[in-house]
Design a protein around this motif. Sequence first.
Motif, PDB file in Angstrom:
ATOM      1  N   SER A  92     -11.072   1.239  -8.825  1.00 13.49           N
ATOM      2  CA  SER A  92     -11.867  -0.016  -8.933  1.00 13.49           C
ATOM      3  C   SER A  92     -11.919  -0.903 -10.133  1.00 13.49           C
ATOM      4  CB  SER A  92     -13.392   0.623  -8.409  1.00 13.49           C
ATOM      5  OG  SER A  92     -14.355  -0.302  -8.329  1.00 13.49           O
ATOM      6  N   THR A 131       0.538   5.747   0.695  1.00 19.86           N
ATOM      7  CA  THR A 131      -0.165   6.990   1.090  1.00 19.86           C
ATOM      8  C   THR A 131       0.251   8.315   0.653  1.00 19.86           C
ATOM      9  OG1 THR A 131      -0.751   5.637   3.079  1.00 19.86           O
ATOM     10  CG2 THR A 131      -1.054   8.034   3.354  1.00 19.86           C
ATOM     11  N   ILE A 135      -4.289  10.407   1.215  1.00 21.92           N
ATOM     12  CA  ILE A 135      -5.147   9.159   0.425  1.00 21.92           C
ATOM     13  C   ILE A 135      -4.209   8.069   0.404  1.00 21.92           C
ATOM     14  CG2 ILE A 135      -6.093   8.590  -1.779  1.00 21.92           C
ATOM     15  CD1 ILE A 135      -6.784  11.447  -2.407  1.00 21.92           C
ATOM     16  N   THR A 136      -5.005   6.837   0.568  1.00 20.31           N
ATOM     17  CA  THR A 136      -4.090   5.318   0.654  1.00 20.31           C
ATOM     18  C   THR A 136      -4.676   4.629  -0.435  1.00 20.31           C
ATOM     19  OG1 THR A 136      -3.637   5.528   2.858  1.00 20.31           O
ATOM     20  CG2 THR A 136      -3.283   3.357   1.979  1.00 20.31           C
ATOM     21  N   GLU A 193      -5.320  -6.518   0.406  1.00 20.19           N
ATOM     22  CA  GLU A 193      -6.741  -6.874   0.988  1.00 20.19           C
ATOM     23  C   GLU A 193      -6.757  -8.284   1.174  1.00 20.19           C
ATOM     24  OE1 GLU A 193      -8.912  -5.046  -1.994  1.00 20.19           O
ATOM     25  OE2 GLU A 193      -9.558  -3.682  -0.641  1.00 20.19           O
ATOM     26  N   SER A 220       0.907  -1.340   0.070  1.00 21.83           N
ATOM     27  CA  SER A 220      -0.126   0.022  -0.127  1.00 21.83           C
ATOM     28  C   SER A 220       0.902   1.203   0.036  1.00 21.83           C
ATOM     29  CB  SER A 220      -0.927   0.140   1.330  1.00 21.83           C
ATOM     30  OG  SER A 220      -0.212   0.113   2.393  1.00 21.83           O
ATOM     31  N   THR A 222      -8.133  -0.543  -4.164  1.00 18.51           N
ATOM     32  CA  THR A 222      -8.974   0.108  -2.984  1.00 18.51           C
ATOM     33  C   THR A 222      -8.466   1.630  -2.526  1.00 18.51           C
ATOM     34  OG1 THR A 222      -9.642  -1.814  -1.985  1.00 18.51           O
ATOM     35  CG2 THR A 222     -10.099   0.211  -0.772  1.00 18.51           C
ATOM     36  N   VAL A 223      -9.232   2.447  -2.725  1.00 18.76           N
ATOM     37  CA  VAL A 223      -8.809   3.925  -2.266  1.00 18.76           C
ATOM     38  C   VAL A 223      -9.232   4.318  -1.126  1.00 18.76           C
ATOM     39  CG1 VAL A 223      -8.722   6.432  -3.070  1.00 18.76           C
ATOM     40  CG2 VAL A 223      -8.489   4.504  -4.811  1.00 18.76           C
ATOM     41  N   GLN A 224      -8.325   4.501   0.023  1.00 21.91           N
ATOM     42  CA  GLN A 224      -8.917   4.916   1.487  1.00 21.91           C
ATOM     43  C   GLN A 224      -8.887   6.399   1.556  1.00 21.91           C
ATOM     44  OE1 GLN A 224      -7.148   2.419   4.248  1.00 21.91           O
ATOM     45  NE2 GLN A 224      -8.724   0.666   3.675  1.00 21.91           N
ATOM     46  N   VAL A 225      -9.897   7.180   2.079  1.00 20.32           N
ATOM     47  CA  VAL A 225      -9.525   8.670   2.227  1.00 20.32           C
ATOM     48  C   VAL A 225      -9.593   9.066   3.775  1.00 20.32           C
ATOM     49  CG1 VAL A 225     -10.430  10.815   1.750  1.00 20.32           C
ATOM     50  CG2 VAL A 225     -10.741   8.974  -0.080  1.00 20.32           C
ATOM     51  N   ASP A 226      -8.653   9.573   4.147  1.00 19.18           N
ATOM     52  CA  ASP A 226      -8.470   9.819   5.676  1.00 19.18           C
ATOM     53  C   ASP A 226      -9.271  10.984   6.113  1.00 19.18           C
ATOM     54  OD1 ASP A 226      -7.700   9.827   8.180  1.00 19.18           O
ATOM     55  OD2 ASP A 226      -5.724  10.676   7.870  1.00 19.18           O
ATOM     56  N   LYS A 229     -11.186   6.923  -7.748  1.00 18.14           N
ATOM     57  CA  LYS A 229     -11.914   6.024  -7.197  1.00 18.14           C
ATOM     58  C   LYS A 229     -12.164   4.851  -8.453  1.00 18.14           C
ATOM     59  CE  LYS A 229     -13.196   8.031  -2.896  1.00 18.14           C
ATOM     60  NZ  LYS A 229     -14.091   8.131  -1.889  1.00 18.14           N
TER      61      LYS A 229
END
Length: 315
Positions: A283, A261, A306-307, A314, A259, A288-292, A279
């Motif tokens: 996809s 960030t 953004i990670t 996963e 991953s 996967t996009v994770q927004v903090d 995103k």
Amino acid sequence: MSKNLVEHVHICSITLKPEKYRHFELDLDGIEKLTEDIREKGLLVPILLWRQKNEDILISGYHRIECAKRMEWETIPARIVFFESEVQALEASIQTNAQDQYTFAKRSWFERFKIAESVLRDIYERKAQLRQRRGKKVTKKYRVDELLARAVGLSWSYVKYAQMRKILTCIKEDNVDTSVVQCLCETTEPKIQLWLEILEMHKAQKIPEKQWNEFVEVCEEIAKNNNDELRATLDGHLKYLRGALRRKNVPSQEKIQNSATFLVTWTDEAAPQVLEQLKKICSNMKWTVQVDGKPKRDRDVFSQKITFITPEQER
């Protein structure tokens, strides 16, 4: 103010308003020392009076006038000023005492900070708004927090001052233990960023009760016994508390190796739409996009962490 002059004024004719223009209690020991100093060298710095129609109001010099009374002077040298408003007089009462050894210089940084917030903030914010209405850019020189720090003799940047305001908010909203607050206030050069991080985590209930209680016990012992040895290690306790929490929340190396960030910054309001498109693209690639949290704003610049996580991560 339009003009000022120096003259000898009868002490009995001077109007005292300590509830407004004297911001700390009189230092009785300081008055004794200052009296002896004035006897030897004379009064080197005249008191400051605001001359209105029928009275002379003492703005600065409450310790000096007490000394004059003890020496049974009938008159005292005074610098007479003609302020245009009470706001100017109030501001002068603080600025002229910022480095005085019997008033501000003897007070803790926290006491000075509270005076800046309670007395000067509204005045300085109105000045900044007035400059903006006149079309003048509020540059670093005129940042309210930096001016406030300078006015009460604190060598803080506007960033450090803003952090201290956040700490004060945490203390008020979270009912932090009095011993913790006392330790913070009595620490000569506190690590403001470190304290802010710990108090914000406590406010968000991210600190286990056991670890927080251990920290409170250290603060109580320092406050009770004025333990200099423990006070010297106070920052160490804070760093340990922060480090323990970070280790608890950081995933293992095996989990983070697939991953990445990034800190994304933008000034364009269309950035949220671009993020949604990003995103969708990820996809399709099964990323996967994770927004903090929500974007943070500093004036006209927004930033957000953004990670990106790969499919292998996963699984």
